[in-house]
Design an enzyme around this catalytic site. Sequence first.
Site, PDB file in Angstrom:
ATOM      1  N   ALA A 238      62.897  51.668   7.565  1.00 57.11           N
ATOM      2  CA  ALA A 238      63.550  51.798   6.266  1.00 57.11           C
ATOM      3  C   ALA A 238      62.632  51.299   5.153  1.00 57.11           C
ATOM      4  O   ALA A 238      62.643  51.823   4.034  1.00 57.11           O
ATOM      5  CB  ALA A 238      64.857  51.011   6.263  1.00 57.11           C
ATOM      6  N   GLU A 239      61.819  50.300   5.457  1.00 54.74           N
ATOM      7  CA  GLU A 239      60.869  49.789   4.465  1.00 54.74           C
ATOM      8  C   GLU A 239      59.868  50.867   4.059  1.00 54.74           C
ATOM      9  O   GLU A 239      59.556  51.023   2.871  1.00 54.74           O
ATOM     10  CB  GLU A 239      60.144  48.579   5.044  1.00 54.74           C
ATOM     11  CG  GLU A 239      59.190  47.905   4.081  1.00 54.74           C
ATOM     12  CD  GLU A 239      58.605  46.633   4.651  1.00 54.74           C
ATOM     13  OE1 GLU A 239      57.376  46.436   4.500  1.00 54.74           O
ATOM     14  OE2 GLU A 239      59.369  45.849   5.251  1.00 54.74           O
ATOM     15  N   GLN A 240      59.373  51.617   5.030  1.00 56.70           N
ATOM     16  CA  GLN A 240      58.441  52.702   4.715  1.00 56.70           C
ATOM     17  C   GLN A 240      59.113  53.786   3.873  1.00 56.70           C
ATOM     18  O   GLN A 240      58.507  54.330   2.939  1.00 56.70           O
ATOM     19  CB  GLN A 240      57.896  53.305   6.008  1.00 56.70           C
ATOM     20  CG  GLN A 240      56.937  52.409   6.761  1.00 56.70           C
ATOM     21  CD  GLN A 240      56.559  53.005   8.109  1.00 56.70           C
ATOM     22  OE1 GLN A 240      57.416  53.257   8.955  1.00 56.70           O
ATOM     23  NE2 GLN A 240      55.283  53.239   8.308  1.00 56.70           N
ATOM     24  N   ASP A 243      59.427  52.535   0.262  1.00 57.57           N
ATOM     25  CA  ASP A 243      58.155  52.575  -0.467  1.00 57.57           C
ATOM     26  C   ASP A 243      57.743  54.008  -0.798  1.00 57.57           C
ATOM     27  O   ASP A 243      57.137  54.265  -1.848  1.00 57.57           O
ATOM     28  CB  ASP A 243      57.060  51.889   0.350  1.00 57.57           C
ATOM     29  CG  ASP A 243      57.262  50.380   0.443  1.00 57.57           C
ATOM     30  OD1 ASP A 243      58.054  49.831  -0.349  1.00 57.57           O
ATOM     31  OD2 ASP A 243      56.642  49.751   1.331  1.00 57.57           O
TER      32      ASP A 243
END
Length: 451
Positions: A238-240, A243
Amino acid sequence: MFERIGEFVDAVPEFDRFAGVDELVAAMREIAREHPELAEMRRIGTSRDGEPLWSLTIHGGEEQVLVVGGVHPNEPIGGVSALHLARSLVEDDGLRLEWGCTWHIVTCIDPDGTRLNEPWFEPPLTMAKYGRSFYRPATDEQVEWSFPFAHKKTEFDRVMPETEALRELIDETRPIMLCSLHNGEYGGVFYYLSSTSPRLNEQLTTLPSRFGLPLHTGEGEAPFIERLAPAVFRAFTAEQEYDYLESLGLDPTERAGGESSYAYAERYGTAYLATEVPYWANADADDHMPLDVSYSDLLSERAELTSETSRVLTTAFDAVRSELHVRSPHLRAMECFLPFLRTSAEADRVRAGAEDNRRPAVVAERFMVTAMTHSTRVRFAGMLLSALSAEIARGNDAEELRVEHARLAEVFDRWAAEADADVPPTPIPIRKLVGVQCGAILAAVADLVAP
C-alpha cells in the site's frame, strides 16, 4: 521435487463448479475426521456476520506454510485449489513427506462476501450471470487490504475480525511461505512474488502451458509494479501505491483501505506468492505483435472509457442517493469504487502524456484495455443494481428508485452483451486453474526447501 510437480498437476481431477462456503467447510471437516493422525481443523475467528473462520492444519514437518483461499470473495478458484491441495497432502504420503512442511490451509477467509457471490458459482458461467450476482468488498473491507497501515498523511487501523484472524494465524505460525490465491476474469496467468529465482521462474512460466493456458505478459495491474520475469511480478505494498499516486499529482489519501497480508508477514521473513488465474483465457494476453497505435493512445482510450463508465454509474447513483437507506455491502462497495474509477481515469490521462509511452503498443496491451473496460462495466453496474435491489426489497417504492433501476438494468444488459461479443467468454475448465494454483504453491515452497 520439481519433477513431481508435473505429475501432481497432470493428475488433478475434473471439477464441475466452484465450491460454496458450506461445501468447503464440510470437506475440511471430512478430511480432519478421516485423517485424525495427520489433520486437525480449528476455529481461528468469527466473521462480521457471525460465520466461523476455519483453518485446517496438516502436519508434515517443522517448517510452516500458510495457504489462504477466498481472500477476495469474488475469486472462488482459490477455495477449490486449497481444498484439493489439502486432500492431496493427507492422501499422498510421498507428497507430504517430500515437502516436509506443516501446512495451514484456510479455504475461505471471507465467508460473508463469498456467500453473496455464490449465485453465479453454478455453471454455466456467463458475463450477465456473473455480473448480476457479483460482489467485491470496498477496499477497507477486503481481508487482503485491511491490515494496519500508516504512511505520510494516511493511517488505517479499522482491522476487520477476518483480518485479525489471519493476522493472528500469521503471528502464531510465522510461516516460511504465505500463499494467497486469487483470480481475475480475462486473459492469462500471472504471479506476484516477494522474491524469486531462475528455477522458480521457469516452473511458474511453464506451468500454464501444460494446460494450454496463456501467460499474462503485458503490463502489470499498475505501472509501478516491478516485472521480475514474463508474467512474474514483485508483490507490492500500500505504501508503494500511495507514493505512485502522489507522483502523478493525485491525492493518495483518497485511497481507502490498509496494508496487505504480504507486507504484514514480511516481519517474519515470510516469502509470499499470489497466483492470479483467469476464468476465461485469451491468447491475446500473451501476444506481443506491434500495433499501428501508440501505448499513449491506448491509455487515452482507456481513460475515456473509464470516465464514461464512471459518468453513467455516478449519474445513476446520484439520482437515487437520497432514497438509499439500506447500508448493504454492495452500497458500501459502490461508495468506495466510484471515486476509484475517477482516479483510475485521471491516472491513465497523466500517463498518456509521458514520453516513454509513445512507443508502439502490442496486442497484449490492446487486449487489456478491452478486457478491463468490460470487466469494470459489468462488475460495477451489477453491484449498483444489487444495491438498488436491496432498497426495493425492503419496501421502498419510490418512483425515482424504480425508474433508475430499470434504466440501469438496460445498461447492464447492453454492457454484458457487448462483453460477450467482444471477448467471447469460453470458461476454462476448473481443473486447469486448480492445477496451476496448486503447482505454483508446490513450486514456490520447493524453491525454499529444496537444495
